[in-house]
Design an enzyme around this catalytic site. Structure first.
Site, PDB file in Angstrom:
ATOM      1  N   LYS A   1      42.939  -7.244 -25.835  1.00 40.26           N
ATOM      2  CA  LYS A   1      43.649  -8.179 -26.727  1.00 40.26           C
ATOM      3  C   LYS A   1      44.894  -7.567 -27.347  1.00 40.26           C
ATOM      4  O   LYS A   1      45.898  -8.231 -27.528  1.00 40.26           O
ATOM      5  CB  LYS A   1      42.739  -8.688 -27.841  1.00 40.26           C
ATOM      6  CG  LYS A   1      41.842  -7.648 -28.439  1.00 40.26           C
ATOM      7  CD  LYS A   1      40.434  -7.854 -27.955  1.00 40.26           C
ATOM      8  CE  LYS A   1      39.577  -6.656 -28.225  1.00 40.26           C
ATOM      9  NZ  LYS A   1      38.314  -6.693 -27.499  1.00 40.26           N
TER      10      LYS A   1
ATOM     11  N   GLU B   1      35.111  -0.595 -32.173  1.00 37.69           N
ATOM     12  CA  GLU B   1      36.091   0.089 -31.339  1.00 37.69           C
ATOM     13  C   GLU B   1      36.157   1.570 -31.735  1.00 37.69           C
ATOM     14  O   GLU B   1      35.725   1.955 -32.820  1.00 37.69           O
ATOM     15  CB  GLU B   1      37.489  -0.524 -31.539  1.00 37.69           C
ATOM     16  CG  GLU B   1      37.559  -2.015 -31.343  1.00 37.69           C
ATOM     17  CD  GLU B   1      37.766  -2.428 -29.893  1.00 37.69           C
ATOM     18  OE1 GLU B   1      38.202  -1.591 -29.100  1.00 37.69           O
ATOM     19  OE2 GLU B   1      37.450  -3.586 -29.567  1.00 37.69           O
TER      20      GLU B   1
ATOM     21  N   LYS C   1      43.426 -11.376 -31.385  1.00 39.12           N
ATOM     22  CA  LYS C   1      42.742 -12.521 -30.773  1.00 39.12           C
ATOM     23  C   LYS C   1      43.338 -13.838 -31.264  1.00 39.12           C
ATOM     24  O   LYS C   1      43.525 -14.774 -30.494  1.00 39.12           O
ATOM     25  CB  LYS C   1      41.243 -12.467 -31.089  1.00 39.12           C
ATOM     26  CG  LYS C   1      40.552 -11.330 -30.356  1.00 39.12           C
ATOM     27  CD  LYS C   1      39.158 -11.097 -30.908  1.00 39.12           C
ATOM     28  CE  LYS C   1      38.462  -9.962 -30.156  1.00 39.12           C
ATOM     29  NZ  LYS C   1      37.264  -9.477 -30.861  1.00 39.12           N
TER      30      LYS C   1
END
Lengths: 413, 413
Positions: A98, A183, A198
């Site tokens: 993304k 992450e 996103k």
């Protein structure tokens, strides 16, 4: 119609890459195989035979037999170079990155057009939820009014644990990382950047507007403290990190990422753990929800698999709405009712930023203000240290009952 | 890619037809117009000019300028004749008639193939929820395990009102009809037929199996009584009418429509009023939910609009899974844990149908049995008058702890 034969070159073999490998084994009808996998680290124990791997990206990018590149690496800059070269070489690309898409949207659109190849990225938004496909195909009209979603699985997991298990934010973050939901760089998740990337993708497919990360304001969950968490609990709210975009009547788009109080009657209230949900509102179909797991190897891999499958039918995003000339709303015209928690800063100074004050509370070491503030001022206020912001709602009608005499020095043009 | 020009002939101008008319006015970018509207009743006050209307279906079906027929009438038999002739004349068709589709699935597939024209029917399943498109496009693989849904808005509205407002079933039905949520023939809704027609459509797109209404068992909500409604309330359940289909490991499909106890942890628990929801379960993406309004003029019209829009891009269902040779599971091999409520019938006789008994209760005028029964036996039991059935769950592992000595005369081959 016959299905196209797909021969894949895969970049990255972390948990999503391996999940995809397994998913392809389970779907023989797809008749798709991975010819080669490019990885970074040599001499690492891997669950499949070494002969599949390469360390040289060009062995995939310049292999004429490979017609599809699947990019599943962490590094957004390296990912962009790979995707760009792949598209230039006429290969279809599937990616879950993304950050890379949000930062290079215009270039990626141009590359698709110029080289007449598809780039699909369903896995980049809410993992397993087919939201891009639905915005692209089903809501391909002018009737979509807003999208609001819990689009980041790891922050939702952290918030759920913080509120349900009564553990601290830091403990919850650590647990999310251990489970592989966060992450590598936790700030991407907890400061709301991942949600913003996103949202940028969603805005493009929902409203046909391509914008860039610096134009969308985000506050994450990393500054949330006990006071506002308790406030939520007492009132029966949950705090969720929300990505929001709404088309106003004049076509302008209001968008941001903010923690928000969600009340019990909102279906987003029950979206816990790593689940994601996107709520769409449209003129005739009213409110709709798309719910699914938003993090984890398999949910992400299943979205990648679906994109690969779509490629066998020559599917591509048509970006049907991109001709729209609408643009982002002026921050000065966006009004938000928020709770602003401060740690004994000068409350009077903070109050001056509000266009309407509803409540304020103070104890011996912190306090909060509830009121209406413009997005422009909120951006400024959010730079003050030791404050935290939770949204109640966007204020549509600017009819302020308790409208204040604004401090002239804070007036914004 | 350019968008195809759509000129519509519309059949039916009830609330959905008029909703569509309004939706098209709101979407000028679609560049689509309705050339003619065929209605049955003459001399009726209508909200738009009389010159648009005709009473002769051939004025649409044989008008070469009209390339798309939108069929929104009540009568399934008349609808089939219209749709058939339209397809034979090379016109694309959009319909919302689930009964017509479920009863003529194979013929409609053949007609589409023979005349190479698309038939779209998103509005036939859960109104505004784009579930067919998602089954067709996103779950176009072998990994989908089950679908379970609240697919009928009017029964959900009735059940919500019965349980929340504490009004009787009949009052709730009357209110649903007054609001236009129930079909003209209420039995279609309340006896579970409407849900079954939708399930048949879902099964075709989810698992590639075309079956017919007589092969899918349905029990509705029309026999629900106080005893089981109170049982649900005491245990914190809600009763919802559920359409269910699951693929077993050998590829066989288990399917039925039954009232089911839904517990608080199930996201279907919060789906109230006219909302519909479809829960999909697939091998890698786990559980997903699609939620939206399942009844009402505008939600249905918005799905029709989306199909019309898809036609401008030459979209058609590919029926990608139809090659699958899987079939419906033998009723004798499907085991359900149910509550069976009876009104002082012979409880001993009823007990004999169960393969496992868990609980039984009786007061002065009625009682219930909780236990495991095969679908085959349930079909028989359900024909007994004054009984009501609510599902707990499908029993997967046939390891019956309290397995009974079955009455030999009830043994089924």
């Amino acid at each position: 119609m016959g299905r196209k034969n797909i021969k894949i070159g895969l970049f990255g073999f972390g948990c999503v890459g391996f999940g995809l490998y397994e998913a392809l084994q389970k779907t023989p009808s797809l008749k798709t195989n991975i010819k080669r996998i490019c990885v970074k680290t040599k001499n690492k124990q891997r669950p499949i035979l070494n002969e599949h791997f390469t360390f040289d990206k060009n062995e995939i990018l310049f292999d004429n037999e490979i017609n599809t590149v699947v990019e599943l690496i962490d590094d957004a800059d390296a990912a962009f170079e790979i995707v760009k070269t792949a598209l230039q070489n006429g290969k279809a690309v599937v990616t879950a990155n993304k950050k890379m898409i949000a930062e290079h949207f215009t270039e990626l659109l141009d590359l698709q057009k110029k080289h007449n190849v598809p780039l699909l990225y369903e896995a980049a938004c809410c993992a397993s939820i087919p939201i891009i496909r639905n915005l692209e195909e089903y809501y391909d009209n002018d009737l979509l009014e807003s999208i609001e979603g819990i689009v980041n699985g790891s922050t939702n997991y952290i918030l759920t644990n913080t509120s349900l298990k009564n553990i601290s934010y830091n403990e919850a973050l650590k647990e999310a990382q251990e489970k592989g939901y966060a992450e590598t760089n936790p700030l991407l998740d907890v400061a709301g950047f991942d949600a913003k990337y996103k949202l940028i993708i969603l805005i493009a497919h929902a409203f046909g507007i391509v914008t860039s990360p610096e134009n969308v304001f985000n506050i994450g969950i990393d500054k949330l403290g006990e006071l506002e968490l308790n406030y939520a609990k007492e009132k029966g709210y949950k705090i969720k990190l929300i990505a929001f975009a709404e088309k106003k009547e004049d076509g302008k788009i209001v968008s941001f990422v903010l923690p928000k109080f969600i009340n019990k009657n909102d279906k987003l209230h029950s979206i816990d753990d790593v689940f994601n949900a996107v709520k769409t509102k449209s003129y005739f179909s009213d409110t709709q929800f798309f719910i699914g797991k938003g993090a984890g190897a398999y949910p992400t891999a299943s979205a990648v698999l679906s994109d690969i499958s779509a490629l066998t039918f020559d599917y591509r995003y048509e970006y049907k709405k991109l001709n729209n000339v609408d643009s982002l709303e002026n921050d000065n015209k966006v009004f938000l009712k928020i709770l602003l928690r401060y740690d004994l800063n000068s409350i009077d100074e903070l109050k001056d930023y509000f266009i309407e004050l509803n409540e304020s509370y103070q104890n011996f070491n912190s306090g909060y203000i509830i009121g209406v503030i413009s997005l422009k001022r909120l951006k400024f206020v959010s730079t003050i240290s030791n404050i935290s912001v939770v949204l109640f709602d966007v204020v549509k009608q600017v009819e302020f009952v308790n409208k204040r005499n604004l401090n002239k020095s804070l007036e914004v043009a």
